[in-house]
Design a protein around this motif. Structure first.
Motif, short mmCIF file in Angstrom:
data_model
loop_
_atom_site.label_atom_id
_atom_site.label_comp_id
_atom_site.label_asym_id
_atom_site.label_seq_id
_atom_site.Cartn_x
_atom_site.Cartn_y
_atom_site.Cartn_z
N GLY A 184 19.17 80.98 137.63
CA GLY A 184 20.15 81.93 137.09
C GLY A 184 21.55 81.42 137.34
N THR A 185 21.75 80.16 137.01
CA THR A 185 23.05 79.48 137.20
C THR A 185 23.73 79.34 135.84
OG1 THR A 185 21.74 77.48 137.08
CG2 THR A 185 22.49 78.14 139.28
N PRO A 186 24.97 78.82 135.80
CA PRO A 186 25.60 78.53 134.50
C PRO A 186 24.71 77.63 133.64
CG PRO A 186 27.22 78.42 136.26
CD PRO A 186 25.90 78.61 136.93
N ALA A 218 23.48 82.80 143.01
CA ALA A 218 23.50 84.08 143.73
C ALA A 218 24.46 85.03 143.01
CB ALA A 218 23.93 83.87 145.17
N GLY A 219 24.50 84.90 141.68
CA GLY A 219 25.44 85.72 140.91
C GLY A 219 24.78 86.97 140.36
N TYR A 220 25.34 87.45 139.25
CA TYR A 220 24.93 88.74 138.67
C TYR A 220 23.43 88.80 138.43
CZ TYR A 220 24.32 92.30 135.12
OH TYR A 220 23.86 93.38 134.41
N TYR A 255 13.68 94.11 134.09
CA TYR A 255 13.60 92.86 134.86
C TYR A 255 12.43 92.90 135.85
CZ TYR A 255 18.12 92.42 132.67
OH TYR A 255 19.11 92.36 131.73
N PRO A 298 20.59 81.36 127.70
CA PRO A 298 19.89 80.44 126.84
C PRO A 298 19.21 79.38 127.71
CG PRO A 298 22.23 79.94 126.83
CD PRO A 298 22.07 81.19 127.63
N ALA A 333 13.51 83.56 130.36
CA ALA A 333 13.73 84.99 130.60
C ALA A 333 14.33 85.70 129.38
CB ALA A 333 14.61 85.19 131.84
N HIS A 386 20.85 74.64 133.79
CA HIS A 386 19.47 75.09 133.56
C HIS A 386 18.51 73.91 133.44
CE1 HIS A 386 20.66 79.34 131.86
NE2 HIS A 386 21.16 79.10 133.05
N LYS A 425 28.77 83.03 149.31
CA LYS A 425 28.05 83.84 148.33
C LYS A 425 26.54 83.75 148.59
CE LYS A 425 28.63 84.80 143.44
NZ LYS A 425 29.14 84.37 142.16
N GLN A 447 18.22 71.62 136.87
CA GLN A 447 17.58 72.35 137.99
C GLN A 447 16.12 72.66 137.66
OE1 GLN A 447 20.35 75.65 138.64
NE2 GLN A 447 21.45 74.47 140.19
N ASP A 468 25.08 83.27 123.96
CA ASP A 468 24.97 84.22 125.06
C ASP A 468 24.24 85.51 124.65
OD1 ASP A 468 25.50 85.47 127.57
OD2 ASP A 468 27.23 86.49 126.70
N VAL A 511 19.63 78.98 146.44
CA VAL A 511 20.46 77.79 146.23
C VAL A 511 21.76 78.28 145.60
CG1 VAL A 511 20.65 75.59 145.02
CG2 VAL A 511 18.40 76.40 145.79
N GLU A 550 22.58 74.20 149.15
CA GLU A 550 23.64 74.05 148.14
C GLU A 550 23.13 73.37 146.88
OE1 GLU A 550 27.50 72.76 149.54
OE2 GLU A 550 27.17 73.93 151.38
N TRP A 562 33.07 80.57 133.54
CA TRP A 562 32.30 79.46 132.95
C TRP A 562 31.72 79.83 131.59
CZ3 TRP A 562 27.32 80.16 131.58
CH2 TRP A 562 26.59 81.18 132.19
N1 LIG Z 1 18.95 88.27 130.54
C1 LIG Z 1 20.02 88.92 130.88
O1 LIG Z 1 20.09 90.13 130.78
C2 LIG Z 1 21.19 88.16 131.45
C3 LIG Z 1 22.30 88.85 131.95
C4 LIG Z 1 23.34 88.12 132.52
C5 LIG Z 1 23.27 86.74 132.59
N2 LIG Z 1 22.18 86.09 132.08
C6 LIG Z 1 22.10 84.61 132.15
O2 LIG Z 1 21.97 84.23 133.53
C7 LIG Z 1 22.70 83.04 133.80
C8 LIG Z 1 23.70 83.31 134.92
O3 LIG Z 1 24.58 84.33 134.50
P1 LIG Z 1 25.31 85.27 135.59
O4 LIG Z 1 25.92 86.38 134.82
O5 LIG Z 1 24.41 85.58 136.70
O6 LIG Z 1 26.45 84.27 136.07
P2 LIG Z 1 27.24 84.32 137.45
O7 LIG Z 1 28.43 83.49 137.27
O8 LIG Z 1 27.38 85.73 137.93
O9 LIG Z 1 26.23 83.61 138.48
C9 LIG Z 1 25.99 82.21 138.47
C10 LIG Z 1 25.90 81.75 139.92
O10 LIG Z 1 25.57 80.36 139.95
C11 LIG Z 1 26.36 79.77 140.99
N3 LIG Z 1 26.47 78.32 140.79
C12 LIG Z 1 27.38 77.63 140.07
N4 LIG Z 1 27.13 76.32 140.16
C13 LIG Z 1 26.04 76.18 140.96
C14 LIG Z 1 25.30 75.06 141.43
N5 LIG Z 1 25.65 73.80 141.11
N6 LIG Z 1 24.23 75.29 142.22
C15 LIG Z 1 23.89 76.55 142.57
N7 LIG Z 1 24.57 77.65 142.17
C16 LIG Z 1 25.61 77.45 141.36
C17 LIG Z 1 27.69 80.48 140.89
O11 LIG Z 1 28.48 80.29 142.05
C18 LIG Z 1 27.23 81.90 140.69
O12 LIG Z 1 27.00 82.54 141.90
C19 LIG Z 1 23.33 82.63 132.48
O13 LIG Z 1 22.53 81.68 131.85
C20 LIG Z 1 23.36 83.92 131.65
O14 LIG Z 1 23.31 83.71 130.26
C21 LIG Z 1 21.15 86.78 131.54
#
Ligand SMILES: NC(=O)c1ccc[n+]([C@@H]2O[C@H](COP(=O)([O-])OP(=O)(O)OC[C@H]3O[C@@H](n4cnc5c(N)ncnc54)[C@H](O)[C@@H]3O)[C@@H](O)[C@H]2O)c1
Length: 341
Positions: free
Chosen positions: A81-83, A20-22, A294, A106, A131, A87, A49, A90, A186, A43, A64, A172
């Motif tokens: 879209g997790t760390p 549920a991140g960026y 997107y 990646p 993606a 990938h 969050k 999941q 990245d 999830v 979770e 991370w």
């Molecule tokens: N294509 C693009 O433009 C672009 C831009 C940003 C990020 N990304 C990619 O997206 C992915 C995520 O990046 P982000 O910037 O959103 O990171 P982020 O840290 O903002 O979000 C990741 C989320 O995953 C959650 N998380 C951590 N462990 C977890 C688990 N075990 N189960 C469920 N959730 C869990 C975190 O709490 C967080 O909310 C990365 O692979 C990054 O490279 C791509």
């Protein structure tokens, strides 16, 4: 839950999000913009969050772990879209449950994991998209059409970069055990995938790279140069970086040098020998990574699910990119040119 891909598709595609991140906020907004797509679950490791995300996008179910979600939820597709270290597990869990997946770049920590994901997709029949978002950019698509039409004559070499000027990510992203690699994995991978797409997705033959950490004391890289020799003879020079003092333009761009023309992205144009620039696109561009990029990517994922069509960028494209990234790190460690198999 007993599933087989697409036999159960109702009028709406039911989609879940891991993280549920960026980036998942952007993907959820893109999913909201689609017709006949229902956002059914999130999830997220941190319940608060997850709850905020569920409220924002009016999602009913929150879990979770992906396994809990797959056991409890009727879902057609998962966006991962997790760390990076999450990938592969999941994605494979979802594919094994016949759930289609769009996984962020990646694709994985390394090419071995990427291959396991490809294999899980082929065995289950569930679709796997990676993606690599720049493949959906109108300017990238325009330049690719120019290349396909033969305007460049023979493309001899390319120059591109994925670089953050005076900033870099934290948390991370900067820990090898969670991210796999730094700026190369990245943002370098954006430049790598974009150039491969522009020149027609050739196989890589060999890679030479110098990759290092200079700006922040992390255990991942913030500076890289990479030379890829492609089948067919094109040579690509690619830069990756975080915290760099300079970048030649916006975060990522590519130039193509052909026998009859030069072309580039951002600003996007083609210049044929002895002719005026063909602007191709009105610039300057307002946003480098607009939401529409997107939205188009999500629209394509949904279209592939409905048509049961293998996506491109799919597992193969993601896997090839990971093989090149692995070779780049190996080359930098050994000082050797690494053959890509
Ligand atoms: N294509 C693009 O433009 C672009 C831009 C940003 C990020 N990304 C990619 O997206 C992915 C995520 O990046 P982000 O910037 O959103 O990171 P982020 O840290 O903002 O979000 C990741 C989320 O995953 C959650 N998380 C951590 N462990 C977890 C688990 N075990 N189960 C469920 N959730 C869990 C975190 O709490 C967080 O909310 C990365 O692979 C990054 O490279 C791509």
């Amino acid at each position: 839950m007993n599933r087989s891909p697409n036999n159960r598709l109702s009028t709406k595609v039911k989609i879940a999000f891991a993280g549920a991140g960026y980036i998942c906020n952007i993907h959820a907004q893109a999913a909201k913009a689609q017709k006949d797509v229902e956002l059914v679950a999130v999830v997220e490791k941190f319940p608060d969050k997850g709850q905020a995300f569920a409220q924002k996008f009016r999602i009913k179910d929150q879990f979770e772990t992906v396994e809990q979600m797959l056991n409890a939820c009727d879902v057609d597709a998962l966006v991962v879209g997790t760390p990076n270290y999450l990938h592969a597990p999941q994605t494979i869990a979802a594919l094994n449950a016949s759930v289609h997946v769009m996984v962020e770049k990646p694709m994985a920590m390394n090419s071995r994991e990427a291959y396991q994901m490809l294999d899980a997709s082929q065995k289950s029949g569930a679709l796997l998209m990676v993606a690599h978002c720049w493949r959906f950019d109108p300017e990238v698509l325009w330049l690719r059409e120019q290349a396909k039409s033969g305007r460049f004559g023979k493309i001899i070499r390319t120059k591109g970069y994925g670089v953050h000027k005076l900033w870099g990510p934290s948390g991370w992203f900067t820990q090898r055990k969670f991210a796999g690699g730094g700026a190369m994995a990245d943002v370098g991978i954006h430049a790598l995938d974009t150039v491969r797409f522009l020149i027609g997705d050739p196989q890589a033959e060999s890679v030479y790279a110098r990759i290092s950490t200079n700006y922040i004391p992390n255990d991942v890289d913030d500076t890289g140069i990479l030379i890829v020799n492609w089948e067919g003879g094109v040579v690509s020079y690619i830069e990756s970086g975080w915290w760099q003092p300079h970048t030649d333009g916006p975060e990522a761009a590519t130039q193509l040098y052909g026998t009859t023309a030069f072309g580039q992205l951002f600003p996007t144009y083609v210049q044929e020998q002895n002719q005026k620039d063909d602007p191709g696109f009105a610039y300057p561009r307002k946003e480098h990574c607009p939401q529409s990029l997107y939205d188009d990517q999500m629209s394509y994922f949904i279209q592939c699910i409905r048509a049961n069509q293998l996506p491109s960028p799919g597992a193969i494209e993601g896997w090839i990119n990971m093989k090149i990234v692995d070779a780049a790190y190996q080359s930098s460690e050994t000082g050797e040119v690494i053959k890509v198999r």
